[in-house]
Design an enzyme around this catalytic site. Structure first.
Site, PDB file in Angstrom:
ATOM      1  N   SER A   9       0.799  -1.238   0.000  1.00 19.70           N
ATOM      2  CA  SER A   9       0.000   0.000   0.000  1.00 19.70           C
ATOM      3  C   SER A   9       0.823   1.276   0.000  1.00 19.70           C
ATOM      4  O   SER A   9       0.261   2.355  -0.206  1.00 19.70           O
ATOM      5  CB  SER A   9      -0.913   0.032   1.209  1.00 19.70           C
ATOM      6  OG  SER A   9      -2.089  -0.649   0.922  1.00 19.70           O
TER       7      SER A   9
ATOM      8  N   LYS B 183       0.520   3.440  -2.930  1.00 19.50           N
ATOM      9  CA  LYS B 183      -0.664   4.293  -3.115  1.00 19.50           C
ATOM     10  C   LYS B 183      -0.335   5.790  -2.970  1.00 19.50           C
ATOM     11  O   LYS B 183      -1.033   6.640  -3.511  1.00 19.50           O
ATOM     12  CB  LYS B 183      -1.749   3.890  -2.114  1.00 19.50           C
ATOM     13  CG  LYS B 183      -2.238   2.453  -2.348  1.00 19.50           C
ATOM     14  CD  LYS B 183      -3.147   1.955  -1.240  1.00 19.50           C
ATOM     15  CE  LYS B 183      -3.540   0.502  -1.480  1.00 19.50           C
ATOM     16  NZ  LYS B 183      -4.345  -0.060  -0.377  1.00 19.50           N
TER      17      LYS B 183
ATOM     18  N   VAL C 283       1.018  -3.743   3.886  1.00 19.10           N
ATOM     19  CA  VAL C 283       0.955  -5.049   4.556  1.00 19.10           C
ATOM     20  C   VAL C 283       2.222  -5.892   4.367  1.00 19.10           C
ATOM     21  O   VAL C 283       2.359  -6.935   4.989  1.00 19.10           O
ATOM     22  CB  VAL C 283      -0.275  -5.888   4.161  1.00 19.10           C
ATOM     23  CG1 VAL C 283      -1.561  -5.282   4.684  1.00 19.10           C
ATOM     24  CG2 VAL C 283      -0.345  -6.117   2.672  1.00 19.10           C
TER      25      VAL C 283
HETATM   26  N1  GLU Z   1      -2.218  -5.232  -2.277  1.00 16.80           N
HETATM   27  C1  GLU Z   1      -2.766  -5.231  -0.943  1.00 16.80           C
HETATM   28  C2  GLU Z   1      -4.270  -5.402  -0.997  1.00 16.80           C
HETATM   29  O1  GLU Z   1      -4.873  -4.865  -1.866  1.00 16.80           O
HETATM   30  C3  GLU Z   1      -2.400  -3.952  -0.297  1.00 16.80           C
HETATM   31  C4  GLU Z   1      -2.854  -3.904   1.106  1.00 16.80           C
HETATM   32  C5  GLU Z   1      -2.045  -2.998   1.957  1.00 16.80           C
HETATM   33  O2  GLU Z   1      -0.821  -2.968   1.903  1.00 16.80           O
HETATM   34  O3  GLU Z   1      -2.705  -2.296   2.711  1.00 16.80           O
HETATM   35  O4  GLU Z   1      -4.859  -6.074  -0.195  1.00 16.80           O
END
Ligand code: GLU
Length: 309
Positions: free
Chosen positions: A64, A67, A261
């Site tokens: 994440s 993002k 995560v």
């Molecule tokens: N690719 C993970 C998901 O979509 C990212 C989650 C995260 O790091 O918060 O679940």
């Protein structure tokens, strides 16, 4: 030894001794294989001095944290029109919650929960093929980090693509409200792959320097974003960057930051330093257990909390 070197060395040593390392994420099968003993940290100060400790040069799945960078890219393309698709409020719900979306007509609360990030990815994808959009995101990371070796871990991406049913539900749900423009499979493919970008703490701290430097990239001296936009992205990281543990992170650490995560956390001490930490074990909110603890100690010992001592 300069104070920062001493503080980083102390933190690495302290983290090594902590027996409770949290729980490694297992809902993406490939992430479950990562050894919880890793701990890495990288701090890049405003003048360019880099202090890296522990496993700070070991690549990990940024998940994440990507993002923050897709939001930056999408804001560059769409400006404030982006905010018709995504909100700017903390969610107070788990990162992959679907309940809120129903109540709020498919508009995700913020760009850092999964639904919000999928909507942002969809904007970047518009007018492009998935591989072009992904190439653009990866090149942006390489440019910011000044490092062309950064890659996507295809096994992590495939692992999430096989098991990402919850994200598929979120995306389909938003599509039903007209919030996504592109085919759901295309948008999810780009999303899973940018989450699977693999970077070390050093590379991540390098990539995020512009947010610590009021929008400028110190390598080129040129703006990546205007100072106002950097301030706003930092505000979103502070309020929404740690899932429903964002309040606790602000309370303990006092720095804008974004976790993933994979166990990474990117954080910013505005005007002072760009920081990345990594330890794969997570706390119950899904944030790196040792990573948060390390940042709390770093901010306190360096006097970097944006709220003062
Ligand atoms: N690719 C993970 C998901 O979509 C990212 C989650 C995260 O790091 O918060 O679940």
């Amino acid at each position: 030894m300069a104070k920062l070197d001493t503080v980083v060395a102390e933190i690495v040593d302290e983290m090594r001794r902590i027996p409770d390392r949290g729980t490694v994420a297992s809902y993406i099968p490939e992430l479950a294989c990562v050894d919880p003993d890793y701990f890495g940290i990288a701090v890049i100060e405003a003048e360019g001095n880099a202090v890296v400790g522990g496993d700070g040069d070991m690549p990990f799945s940024i998940q994440s944290i990507s993002k923050v960078f897709t939001l930056t890219l999408a804001l560059g393309k769409f400006g404030n029109r982006l905010w018709t698709r995504v909100g700017r409020e903390p969610s107070g719900s788990p990162f992959n919650s679907i309940v809120q979306l129903e109540r709020e007509q498919g508009i995700p609360r913020n760009p850092f929960i999964n639904a919000g990030a999928i909507a942002v990815t969809d904007l970047i994808l518009s007018g492009h093929l998935p591989r072009e959009a992904l190439g653009e995101i990866l090149r942006f990371m390489q440019f910011l980090a000044d490092d062309p070796t950064i890659t996507i871990d295809q096994e992590v991406a495939a692992s999430e693509q096989r098991t990402g049913f919850r994200n598929a539900a979120l995306a389909n749900y938003m599509k039903s409200f007209g919030v996504l423009d592109n085919p759901v499979d295309f948008t999810l493919g780009v999303y899973f792959h940018h989450c699977a970008i693999s970077m070390s703490c050093r590379q991540l701290a390098m990539a995020g320097r512009f947010l610590a430097q009021f929008g400028s990239n110190p390598s080129t001296g040129l703006p990546v974003v205007q100072p106002e936009r950097a301030r706003r992205i930092n505000a979103l990281m502070l309020t929404c960057g740690h899932y429903d543990g964002s309040g606790e992170f602000a309370y303990r650490v006092g720095l804008p930051g974004k976790s993933g995560v994979g166990g990474g956390i990117f954080a910013v001490a505005p005007g002072k330093a760009s920081i990345a930490v990594w330890s794969p074990g997570l706390d119950p909110s899904g944030n790196s257990h040792l990573g948060r603890m390390a940042l709390e100690r770093l901010a306190k010992r360096m006097g970097w909390s944006i709220f003062g001592a």
